[in-house]
Design a protein around this motif. Structure first.
Motif, mmCIF file in Angstrom:
data_model
loop_
_atom_site.group_PDB
_atom_site.id
_atom_site.type_symbol
_atom_site.label_atom_id
_atom_site.label_comp_id
_atom_site.label_asym_id
_atom_site.label_seq_id
_atom_site.Cartn_x
_atom_site.Cartn_y
_atom_site.Cartn_z
ATOM 1 N N VAL A 1 41.174 48.227 31.020
ATOM 2 C CA VAL A 1 39.846 48.420 31.603
ATOM 3 C C VAL A 1 39.004 47.225 31.185
ATOM 4 C CG1 VAL A 1 37.759 49.839 31.624
ATOM 5 C CG2 VAL A 1 40.004 50.933 31.476
ATOM 6 N N GLY A 2 38.350 46.593 32.162
ATOM 7 C CA GLY A 2 37.484 45.461 31.827
ATOM 8 C C GLY A 2 37.436 44.445 32.940
ATOM 9 N N ASN A 3 37.098 43.218 32.567
ATOM 10 C CA ASN A 3 37.041 42.107 33.506
ATOM 11 C C ASN A 3 38.473 41.693 33.838
ATOM 12 O OD1 ASN A 3 37.264 38.973 33.753
ATOM 13 N ND2 ASN A 3 35.179 39.472 34.399
ATOM 14 N N VAL A 4 38.795 41.597 35.118
ATOM 15 C CA VAL A 4 40.169 41.365 35.558
ATOM 16 C C VAL A 4 40.731 40.074 34.963
ATOM 17 C CG1 VAL A 4 41.665 41.034 37.554
ATOM 18 C CG2 VAL A 4 39.812 42.697 37.674
ATOM 19 N N ARG A 5 40.025 38.970 35.118
ATOM 20 C CA ARG A 5 40.505 37.695 34.594
ATOM 21 C C ARG A 5 40.729 37.750 33.094
ATOM 22 N NH1 ARG A 5 36.405 33.210 33.513
ATOM 23 N NH2 ARG A 5 36.172 34.641 31.811
ATOM 24 N N ASP A 6 39.745 38.243 32.371
ATOM 25 C CA ASP A 6 39.836 38.279 30.914
ATOM 26 C C ASP A 6 40.989 39.143 30.436
ATOM 27 O OD1 ASP A 6 37.629 36.638 30.862
ATOM 28 O OD2 ASP A 6 36.210 38.240 30.363
ATOM 29 N N LEU B 1 44.367 37.375 31.053
ATOM 30 C CA LEU B 1 44.555 36.298 30.074
ATOM 31 C C LEU B 1 44.811 36.848 28.675
ATOM 32 C CD1 LEU B 1 41.804 33.833 31.335
ATOM 33 C CD2 LEU B 1 44.297 33.495 31.458
ATOM 34 N N ASN B 2 44.074 37.871 28.271
ATOM 35 C CA ASN B 2 44.283 38.474 26.947
ATOM 36 C C ASN B 2 45.669 39.075 26.825
ATOM 37 O OD1 ASN B 2 41.707 37.771 26.106
ATOM 38 N ND2 ASN B 2 40.827 39.768 26.584
ATOM 39 N N THR B 3 46.105 39.771 27.864
ATOM 40 C CA THR B 3 47.427 40.387 27.843
ATOM 41 C C THR B 3 48.509 39.319 27.784
ATOM 42 O OG1 THR B 3 46.580 42.274 29.099
ATOM 43 C CG2 THR B 3 48.971 42.010 29.024
ATOM 44 N N ALA B 4 48.360 38.254 28.572
ATOM 45 C CA ALA B 4 49.337 37.161 28.557
ATOM 46 C C ALA B 4 49.426 36.535 27.170
ATOM 47 C CB ALA B 4 48.963 36.108 29.596
ATOM 48 N N SER B 5 48.294 36.360 26.532
ATOM 49 C CA SER B 5 48.262 35.759 25.207
ATOM 50 C C SER B 5 48.864 36.697 24.155
ATOM 51 C CB SER B 5 46.827 35.408 24.846
ATOM 52 O OG SER B 5 46.754 34.881 23.558
ATOM 53 N N CYS C 1 49.954 29.346 29.741
ATOM 54 C CA CYS C 1 51.323 29.257 30.238
ATOM 55 C C CYS C 1 51.252 28.992 31.746
ATOM 56 C CB CYS C 1 52.094 30.545 29.937
ATOM 57 S SG CYS C 1 51.473 32.003 30.805
ATOM 58 N N PRO C 2 52.380 28.657 32.378
ATOM 59 C CA PRO C 2 52.349 28.445 33.831
ATOM 60 C C PRO C 2 51.915 29.707 34.576
ATOM 61 C CG PRO C 2 54.418 27.647 32.894
ATOM 62 C CD PRO C 2 53.703 28.385 31.807
ATOM 63 N N VAL C 3 51.267 29.500 35.711
ATOM 64 C CA VAL C 3 50.818 30.606 36.562
ATOM 65 C C VAL C 3 51.383 30.373 37.960
ATOM 66 C CG1 VAL C 3 48.819 31.816 37.533
ATOM 67 C CG2 VAL C 3 48.678 30.822 35.232
ATOM 68 N N LEU C 4 52.078 31.368 38.470
ATOM 69 C CA LEU C 4 52.620 31.314 39.826
ATOM 70 C C LEU C 4 51.752 32.210 40.700
ATOM 71 C CD1 LEU C 4 54.806 30.527 41.895
ATOM 72 C CD2 LEU C 4 56.161 32.454 41.043
ATOM 73 N N VAL C 5 51.058 31.605 41.661
ATOM 74 C CA VAL C 5 50.180 32.356 42.563
ATOM 75 C C VAL C 5 50.864 32.454 43.910
ATOM 76 C CG1 VAL C 5 47.913 32.440 43.673
ATOM 77 C CG2 VAL C 5 48.131 31.562 41.344
ATOM 78 N N ILE C 6 51.043 33.685 44.365
ATOM 79 C CA ILE C 6 51.706 33.942 45.644
ATOM 80 C C ILE C 6 50.645 34.235 46.692
ATOM 81 C CG2 ILE C 6 53.424 35.360 46.831
ATOM 82 C CD1 ILE C 6 54.498 33.820 44.355
ATOM 83 N N PRO C 7 50.538 33.384 47.713
ATOM 84 C CA PRO C 7 49.524 33.605 48.753
ATOM 85 C C PRO C 7 49.900 34.812 49.628
ATOM 86 C CG PRO C 7 50.883 31.737 49.333
ATOM 87 C CD PRO C 7 51.320 32.176 47.969
ATOM 88 N N SER C 8 48.895 35.486 50.121
ATOM 89 C CA SER C 8 49.151 36.674 50.957
ATOM 90 C C SER C 8 49.353 36.297 52.413
ATOM 91 C CB SER C 8 47.984 37.650 50.849
ATOM 92 O OG SER C 8 46.808 37.061 51.362
ATOM 93 N N LYS C 9 49.051 35.080 52.779
ATOM 94 C CA LYS C 9 49.183 34.651 54.180
ATOM 95 C C LYS C 9 50.621 34.776 54.656
ATOM 96 C CE LYS C 9 45.071 32.388 54.686
ATOM 97 N NZ LYS C 9 44.040 33.342 54.750
ATOM 98 N N GLU D 1 42.297 31.637 40.588
ATOM 99 C CA GLU D 1 41.793 30.309 40.206
ATOM 100 C C GLU D 1 41.330 30.276 38.759
ATOM 101 O OE1 GLU D 1 38.608 28.109 42.303
ATOM 102 O OE2 GLU D 1 39.695 28.732 44.099
ATOM 103 N N SER D 2 40.588 31.283 38.359
ATOM 104 C CA SER D 2 40.069 31.299 36.993
ATOM 105 C C SER D 2 41.184 31.548 35.975
ATOM 106 C CB SER D 2 38.937 32.310 36.836
ATOM 107 O OG SER D 2 39.350 33.588 37.214
ATOM 108 N N VAL D 3 42.217 32.302 36.345
ATOM 109 C CA VAL D 3 43.356 32.490 35.450
ATOM 110 C C VAL D 3 44.100 31.169 35.280
ATOM 111 C CG1 VAL D 3 45.623 33.607 35.215
ATOM 112 C CG2 VAL D 3 43.628 34.969 35.858
ATOM 113 N N ILE D 4 44.301 30.441 36.376
ATOM 114 C CA ILE D 4 44.981 29.145 36.304
ATOM 115 C C ILE D 4 44.247 28.211 35.347
ATOM 116 C CG2 ILE D 4 45.465 27.025 37.605
ATOM 117 C CD1 ILE D 4 46.018 28.878 40.051
#
Length: 155
Positions: A98-103, A106-110, A145-153, A137-140
């Motif tokens: 529960v919280g800010n999605v980006r934060d 990132l916290n979980t990844a760390s 660590c590397p971030v793989l972003v999958i576009p929905s298009k 974008e803000s997570v990147i």
């Protein structure tokens, strides 16, 4: 040169269509690397309801705890159903935050020491992107660590 094996993959999920493509890519990588997978979903904090509250009379908006509890339960069931789809994974971890999605991503990844973050992008552009920003974008920008972003298009 170091080995770029992804042993610990963090997959950020929600209930949007862009997540479905990210899940499929994560399944492929988990099978290829025999990785551990962590699924994280983030429920934004419940906003206070202003029903029946009159600020002129000094009445404060109220938070209905049942709403937050229902959202958390629903998110947990969603995570559990997705976790079952990763039967080829070395291990499956579920994080219901529960919280800010980006934060929280990132916290979980760390904290979990992820080697890779996978997430979908809803492809917002223009004014809509300006107003809401982009979580991916803000997570990147902030990830360790590397971030793989999958576009929905669709292709």
């Amino acid at each position: 040169m170091s080995n770029h094996r992804f042993n610990r993959i963090l997959l950020a999920v929600d209930d949007t269509p862009c997540t479905l493509k990210a899940i499929e890519h994560a399944k492929e990588l988990v099978r290829e690397f025999n990785s551990s997978i962590a699924l994280v979903t983030v429920v934004p904090p419940t906003s206070p309801a202003a029903y029946g509250a009159d600020p002129l009379l000094g009445q404060q908006p109220i938070i209905v705890p049942e709403v937050s509890e229902i959202q958390q339960d629903s998110a947990q069931r969603y995570l559990e159903s997705l976790g079952n789809a990763f039967e080829g994974a070395h291990e499956v971890f579920l994080f219901n935050k529960v919280g800010n999605v980006r934060d929280e991503i990132l916290n979980t990844a760390s904290e979990w020491t992820a080697d890779l973050i996978i997430m979908g992008s809803n492809g917002k552009t223009g004014f809509e992107h300006f107003i809401s920003g982009s979580v991916s974008e803000s997570v990147i920008r902030k990830a360790n660590c590397p971030v793989l972003v999958i576009p929905s298009k669709e292709e």
